[in-house]
Design an enzyme around this catalytic site. Structure first.
Site, PDB file in Angstrom:
ATOM      1  N   ASP A 251      55.327  73.307  44.455  1.00 59.79           N
ATOM      2  CA  ASP A 251      55.357  73.462  45.901  1.00 59.79           C
ATOM      3  C   ASP A 251      53.923  73.644  46.399  1.00 59.79           C
ATOM      4  O   ASP A 251      53.014  73.906  45.620  1.00 59.79           O
ATOM      5  CB  ASP A 251      56.214  74.711  46.186  1.00 59.79           C
ATOM      6  N   ARG A 252      53.708  73.466  47.705  1.00 59.86           N
ATOM      7  CA  ARG A 252      52.362  73.628  48.254  1.00 59.86           C
ATOM      8  C   ARG A 252      52.125  75.039  48.816  1.00 59.86           C
ATOM      9  O   ARG A 252      51.512  75.874  48.161  1.00 59.86           O
ATOM     10  CB  ARG A 252      52.127  72.574  49.355  1.00 59.86           C
ATOM     11  N   ASP A 253      52.649  75.305  50.032  1.00 61.67           N
ATOM     12  CA  ASP A 253      52.336  76.567  50.733  1.00 61.67           C
ATOM     13  C   ASP A 253      52.905  77.779  49.987  1.00 61.67           C
ATOM     14  O   ASP A 253      54.115  77.877  49.793  1.00 61.67           O
ATOM     15  CB  ASP A 253      52.895  76.522  52.162  1.00 61.67           C
ATOM     16  N   HIS A 334      61.481  67.034  57.988  1.00 58.39           N
ATOM     17  CA  HIS A 334      62.721  67.276  58.751  1.00 58.39           C
ATOM     18  C   HIS A 334      63.085  68.753  58.870  1.00 58.39           C
ATOM     19  O   HIS A 334      62.573  69.595  58.139  1.00 58.39           O
ATOM     20  CB  HIS A 334      63.897  66.530  58.087  1.00 58.39           C
ATOM     21  N   CYS A 351      68.678  65.839  56.460  1.00 58.21           N
ATOM     22  CA  CYS A 351      68.137  64.794  55.587  1.00 58.21           C
ATOM     23  C   CYS A 351      68.549  65.071  54.142  1.00 58.21           C
ATOM     24  O   CYS A 351      69.194  66.065  53.858  1.00 58.21           O
ATOM     25  CB  CYS A 351      66.619  64.778  55.688  1.00 58.21           C
ATOM     26  N   ARG A 354      64.919  67.538  52.186  1.00 57.30           N
ATOM     27  CA  ARG A 354      64.419  68.914  52.353  1.00 57.30           C
ATOM     28  C   ARG A 354      64.892  69.777  51.178  1.00 57.30           C
ATOM     29  O   ARG A 354      66.090  69.883  50.912  1.00 57.30           O
ATOM     30  CB  ARG A 354      64.953  69.460  53.686  1.00 57.30           C
ATOM     31  N   LYS A 355      63.925  70.404  50.479  1.00 57.90           N
ATOM     32  CA  LYS A 355      64.303  71.281  49.365  1.00 57.90           C
ATOM     33  C   LYS A 355      65.225  72.378  49.883  1.00 57.90           C
ATOM     34  O   LYS A 355      64.996  72.865  50.985  1.00 57.90           O
ATOM     35  CB  LYS A 355      63.059  71.951  48.751  1.00 57.90           C
TER      36      LYS A 355
HETATM   37 ZN   LIG Z   1      63.726  65.535  54.786  1.00 54.11          ZN
END
Ligand SMILES: [Zn+2]
Length: 435
Positions: A251-253, A334, A351, A354-355
């Protein structure tokens, strides 16, 4: 499809090694680099090769003759004086009626050529450049692509220090339409990367084919030794996309960068001090390094897709300055909940990316042929842990960012930060080697 190999280089930087041997004839695992290339072309069904020579041409011609011993048809064009990477091809233009492949003779590579050719055809590309991220960003000429992988700009070195770029370079393997040749002046020394491509990028349809496969030049003694080592370890063939690879997804943030979950401008984006070294460690292993990030601020109207791209460029430039690279970056713009002021309706949807949903992981799996079962997901939120688990990976939580305190999902392992997590995974890489 005909292949052209540019094998005229003198190899000045190689010292005595190239006194009696042209650079493409230097050996890797007992065979000249050029022979590895010819074997690769044969494996992917290319039968006809034109080798452009200059320095010690006779050594190359004597070795390969007409190519019969390799089941190939090999011919030569000896340049009287070196004309860069373009001049020789211009001279043999009458032999090039259909799209052709170009390889530089000092490249050791093992890539799925069938896939590159299919990409070139599907895109109806006039010129396809095999491209990849590099660990020496600042001394590389960079390629800029749009979301369809169309090349929109070239950024030759040196790069302005106040600008951020995506980490993507031209690997010097091209598929070209003969119409590209009309942009080359006969008898004038020129280079595709520096002189031709930047000029024609707006005139011709050029595309970047992205890959994490093995492509390295043997231009210096140190690089030659590194390539020889990689060959002995079997790494070069193992990285061909036809073979499944393992990845470390993260993950990023909150995982690699400070947990400001609503970063509006690239200026406020900050990596943790240990992130570049940890990612470099992944790069040195045979794991792919892939970022999967939710960016609902796009749907919420706080920032645009361009903002996301700008932050991505900053992240890649900072990592590149420290010799680290990301093989893939995937984001979900999304968010499902509608009805807020200023939101971007287009992205307010349920969507599949999205995790904790695994749409982006599945896309990465297709792009890189990843073995998810033997891959890892590292993150700071329950969404990361569930995403990794839903995709069948081993999951690792980190105590930075949300510290896996935002939900009930328990990771398989928990570490203080990305650095510790990566140390753990890469030290076990041999224990769970895949076939
Ligand atoms: Zn998405």
């Amino acid at each position: 499809m005909k292949a052209i190999i540019l094998a005229g280089g003198r190899g000045e930087r190689m010292g005595k090694k190239t006194l009696n041997t042209p650079k493409p004839m230097l050996k890797i695992g007992g065979l000249p680099v050029l022979e590895h290339q010819i074997n690769l072309l044969k494996r992917y069904g290319l039968k006809e090769v034109i080798i452009l020579t200059h320095y010690l041409s006779e050594v190359i011609e004597k070795y390969f003759k007409d190519g019969r011993d390799w089941g190939m048809k090999i011919s030569y064009f000896k340049e009287k004086e070196p004309l860069g990477t373009t001049g020789g091809i211009k001279e043999i233009a009458n032999k090039l009626k259909d799209d052709f492949l170009v390889i530089y003779g000092d490249k050791m590579l093992d890539i799925d050529l069938t896939r590159v050719i299919a990409f070139h055809k599907n895109k109806k590309s006039a010129c396809t450049l095999v491209s990849h991220p590099t660990s020496h960003l600042e001394d590389s000429d960079l390629v800029e692509i749009d979301k369809d992988q169309k090349i929109i700009a070239f950024h030759p070195k040196p790069h302005p220090s106040n600008q951020y770029f995506r980490n993507l370079v031209n690997a010097a393997i091209y598929i070209m339409s003969p119409k590209i040749l009309r942009h080359i002046k006969r008898g004038v020394k020129a280079d595709f990367g520096k002189d031709i491509f930047p000029k024609i990028v707006r005139k011709e349809k050029m595309y970047g084919y992205l890959t994490a496969e093995y492509i390295k030049d043997i231009g210096t003694s140190a690089r030659l030794i590194q390539v020889q080592k990689d060959y002995q370890k079997g790494k070069i063939s193992r990285l061909n996309r036809e073979n499944k690879r393992r990845a470390i997804f993260f993950d990023r943030d909150g995982t690699i960068s400070q947990a400001s979950y609503e970063i509006f401008r690239p200026g406020s984006f900050k990596l943790f001090p240990w992130s570049a070294a940890a990612i470099k460690k992944i790069n040195e292993s045979e794991f792919l390094a892939i970022v999967i990030t939710n960016q609902p601020a796009v749907a919420k109207g706080f920032r645009s897709i361009d903002d996301i791209a700008a932050i991505q460029c900053k992240m890649e430039t900072i990592l590149g300055e420290k010799g680290a690279k990301l093989d893939g970056i995937y984001f979900c713009p999304h968010h499902p909940d509608k009805g807020y002021k200023g939101e971007n309706q287009k992205y307010k949807i349920k969507c599949s990316c999205r995790k904790p949903k695994i749409g982006l992981v599945k896309k990465a799996k297709r792009d890189f042929n990843i073995d998810l079962k033997h891959s890892y997901f590292i993150g700071d939120s329950f969404r990361d842990i569930l995403c990794g688990r839903n995709a069948g990976m081993t999951t690792i939580g980190v105590k930075t960012g949300r510290g896996c305190q935002d939900g009930d999902a328990k990771p398989d392992y928990l570490f203080d930060n990305l650095s510790q997590a990566v140390n753990f995974v890469t030290s076990f890489k041999k224990a769970i080697a895949i076939k």
